[in-house]
Design an enzyme around this catalytic site. Structure first.
Site, short mmCIF file in Angstrom:
data_model
loop_
_atom_site.label_atom_id
_atom_site.label_comp_id
_atom_site.label_asym_id
_atom_site.label_seq_id
_atom_site.Cartn_x
_atom_site.Cartn_y
_atom_site.Cartn_z
NE ARG A 100 -3.67 0.25 2.22
CZ ARG A 100 -4.56 0.58 3.14
NH1 ARG A 100 -4.86 -0.25 4.11
NH2 ARG A 100 -5.15 1.76 3.09
CB CYS A 101 0.01 4.75 -0.94
SG CYS A 101 -1.26 5.15 0.27
N PRO A 102 2.82 4.52 0.85
CG PRO A 102 4.60 5.78 1.70
CD PRO A 102 3.44 4.93 2.13
CG ASP A 131 -2.19 1.72 -3.14
OD1 ASP A 131 -3.36 2.14 -3.26
OD2 ASP A 131 -1.35 2.24 -2.41
CB CYS A 177 -2.99 4.76 4.17
SG CYS A 177 -2.10 4.67 2.62
#
Lengths: 98, 379
Positions: A32-34, A59, B321
Site C-alpha cells: 500500500r501507498c507509499p 494499490d 491510507c
C-alpha cells in the site's frame, strides 16, 4: 513531456508482465501507498538515465502517485495501464545532467 | 502548571470547527425560547417560528437575497443532494446531463450520478476548472444543471464562478454553487442560482444546512410529500438559530479574520516548502484564507497524522491510507498531485500564531521519523 498513454482496456494492455520479466519491472503488488513509489525509487537509483522502468501495483493510489513522483524527479511517465486489478505505470528515467 | 502537557492544537477545522461562543449562547437561548414545533399555531409555536424566520432573514441578508429564498436543511450534504435531485427533476424536459467540476464534494458527484448523467470538467494542477471549458460544457444541449464550488475545502483554490455563471445564464442552465467551505470565511459572489452552505464550517452547529434558491429556480418535491420537502419533518430550531447567529458573528470581522489567517497560511506554505521532497498544492494566492494542504514524498499519511496527533496536533489528510477506503482524495487525484503523505490544514478563527509556530517546529521531525520508519534514505 508527451502525454501518457492511458486506459488500455482490460486484458488488452501493453503492460509488461512481471512474470515474464522484460527490462525493468518492480513488482509492488500487495503493497500500500507509499511503498510502491518507494520501491520504484529505490530501483531507479541504480538504473541509467533513459531506462524505462515499470511498477506493478494493486494499490489504486499508485496511478496518481507514480506520475506525481516522476514529475517531481524530472522523469517522464510513458504509460499508465490497468489489467484486471493490476496497475502498471511505466516511466522513462531522466538522463543524468553530469 | 509548568508540568501540564501543552494544550491540543486543532488544525482540522474544515467542515467541523469549534462553535463560536455566540453560537453556543444562541443555542442555549433557543432551547428555552424555541423548543416548540414552529408549525403549530399557539404562542409557543409562533415563538419558535419567529426564531426560524429571523434566522432565515439573517442568512439571506449575508447572501444578498430575499428571506423566502433561504431554507434550512438537515445538513450540508442533504442541501447538496436536494439541490441536485430537485434541480435536475425540474428540468428533465431539457435533458438529464449534469455538468460538475472534478473537485466538487463527493456528495455532489454521487448526487449527480444518481440524478442524471454526470459530465465532469477537469481541474488543472492548482485544482481549478477552466471557465471556458466549463462554459462550453454547460452550453451544449441536454444540460439540466451545473454545479461548481465557490472554493475547494481541501486545497483552498477559488473557482471562477462569476464567469461560469455568466455562461450558464446565457445557456439558461441553473448553476449550483457549493459555498460549504467559503461562506463565513470570504465574501461569496451573488453569481449563482442555487447555493448550499455549511454552518458547521463557520462555527455553527452540525446537523443543519443551508439551501438557497433564487425565485426563478423551481425545486419540485422528489420524495414522499411533506410540507417542507427540503427538510422533511422540519429542522432543529436551536440549531438553525445558532447557525444564523454564528454567521452574523463571523461576518462582523470577516476582513480581519481573513487577513490574520491568510498571513498564517503564507507562513505555513513558506516553511513547509523547506522540508525536503514536499509538494504544497492549491493556488497560493486565489484561495481561501485559512486552508492549506501539502504532500510529502515517501511518507505514509496515516502514520504522519498519528505522529502529529501524538505531539498534540490534529490535522486532516486526503491520503488513501487515512480513510476507510483504498482510494485517495479525488481532489488531489484530479489535480495530478501526490496523494500519499498528505496533510490538510484548515485554521480556525481562534488558531494563534503561536499554535502555528509550534506546529511548524514539530512537523519536519515528524516527517523525518515516518520516513525513517519506512527505511527511506537517499531516494
Amino acid at each position: 513531456m508527451s502525454a501518457p498513454r492511458e486506459g488500455a482496456p482490460d486484458g488488452a494492455g501493453t503492460a509488461p508482465d512481471p512474470a515474464q520479466g522484460p527490462a525493468e519491472v518492480v513488482d509492488a503488488r500487495g503493497l500500500r501507498c507509499p511503498l510502491p513509489v518507494i520501491r520504484l525509487a529505490a530501483r531507479a537509483k541504480d538504473l541509467a538515465g533513459g531506462t524505462e522502468v515499470s511498477v506493478v501495483s494493486t494499490d489504486p493510489a499508485a496511478q496518481h502517485d507514480v506520475p506525481a513522483w516522476a514529475r517531481m524527479r524530472g522523469h517522464e511517465t510513458v504509460a499508465v495501464t490497468k489489467v484486471s486489478g493490476d496497475w502498471t505505470i511505466t516511466v522513462r528515467l531522466r538522463r543524468s545532467d553530469t | 502548571m509548568e508540568s501540564s502537557p501543552p494544550a491540543r492544537v486543532h488544525l482540522d477545522n474544515g467542515g467541523r470547527a469549534p462553535w463560536h461562543p455566540l453560537a453556543r449562547e444562541a443555542f442555549l437561548q433557543a432551547l428555552d425560547d424555541g423548543w416548540a414545533d414552529p408549525r403549530r399555531l399557539h404562542a409557543e409555536g409562533r415563538r419558535a417560528a419567529r426564531l426560524v424566520d429571523g434566522s432565515r432573514e439573517a442568512v439571506a441578508a449575508v447572501l444578498g437575497v430575499r428571506t423566502e429564498e433561504v431554507r434550512f436543511t438537515h445538513s450540508h450534504t442533504t442541501a447538496l443532494h436536494r439541490a441536485i435531485t430537485a434541480g435536475t427533476t425540474a428540468r428533465r424536459r431539457r435533458g438529464h446531463r449534469i455538468v460538475v467540476g472534478a473537485t466538487e464534494r463527493a456528495a455532489v458527484l454521487h448526487a449527480a450520478d444518481s440524478a442524471g448523467e454526470r459530465e465532469t470538467v477537469p481541474a488543472d494542477r492548482l485544482g481549478r476548472a477552466d471557465a471556458g471549458v466549463f462554459g462550453e460544457a454547460v452550453s451544449r444541449a441536454g444540460v439540466a444543471l451545473a454545479a461548481l464550488q465557490h472554493a475547494n475545502g481541501e486545497v483552498g483554490t477559488v473557482q471562477p464562478i462569476e464567469r461560469v455563471h455568466e455562461a450558464a445564464r446565457a445557456a439558461g442552465v441553473p448553476l449550483l454553487v457549493d459555498a460549504g467551505a467559503s461562506l463565513g470565511h470570504v465574501r461569496v459572489p451573488e453569481t449563482w442560482d442555487l447555493l448550499a452552505a455549511d454552518p458547521a464550517d463557520w462555527g455553527g452547529p452540525a446537523g443543519v444546512g443551508v439551501l438557497a434558491a433564487r425565485g426563478h429556480v423551481r425545486l419540485p418535491g422528489t420524495g414522499p410529500e411533506d410540507p417542507e420537502p427540503w427538510a422533511p419533518g422540519g429542522v432543529s430550531v436551536p440549531a438553525a438559530f445558532a447557525a444564523a447567529v454564528a454567521l452574523e458573528a463571523v461576518q462582523a470581522d470577516l476582513a480581519a479574520a481573513d487577513a490574520r489567517r491568510r498571513e498564517l497560511v503564507d507562513r505555513i506554505r513558506a516553511r513547509v516548502a523547506d522540508v525536503p521532497d514536499v509538494e504544497v498544492v492549491g493556488d497560493p494566492d486565489v484561495r481561501l484564507p485559512h486552508v492549506v494542504t501539502f504532500s510529502f514524498l515517501y511518507v505514509d499519511g496515516e502514520a504522519l497524522v498519528t505522529e502529529l496527533d501524538r505531539h498534540g496536533f490534529a490535522v486532516g489528510s486526503g491520503s488513501a491510507c487515512t480513510a476507510s477506503t483504498l482510494e485517495p482524495s479525488h481532489v488531489l487525484a484530479a489535480m495530478g498531485v501526490l496523494t500519499h503523505g498528505n496533510v490538510r490544514i484548515a485554521l480556525d478563527r481562534t488558531t494563534s500564531a503561536e499554535d502555528v509556530g509550534r506546529f511548524l517546529a514539530v512537523l519536519p521531525q515528524a516527517v523525518a521519523k515516518v520516513r525513517e520508519t519506512l527505511g527511506v534514505r537517499g531516494l
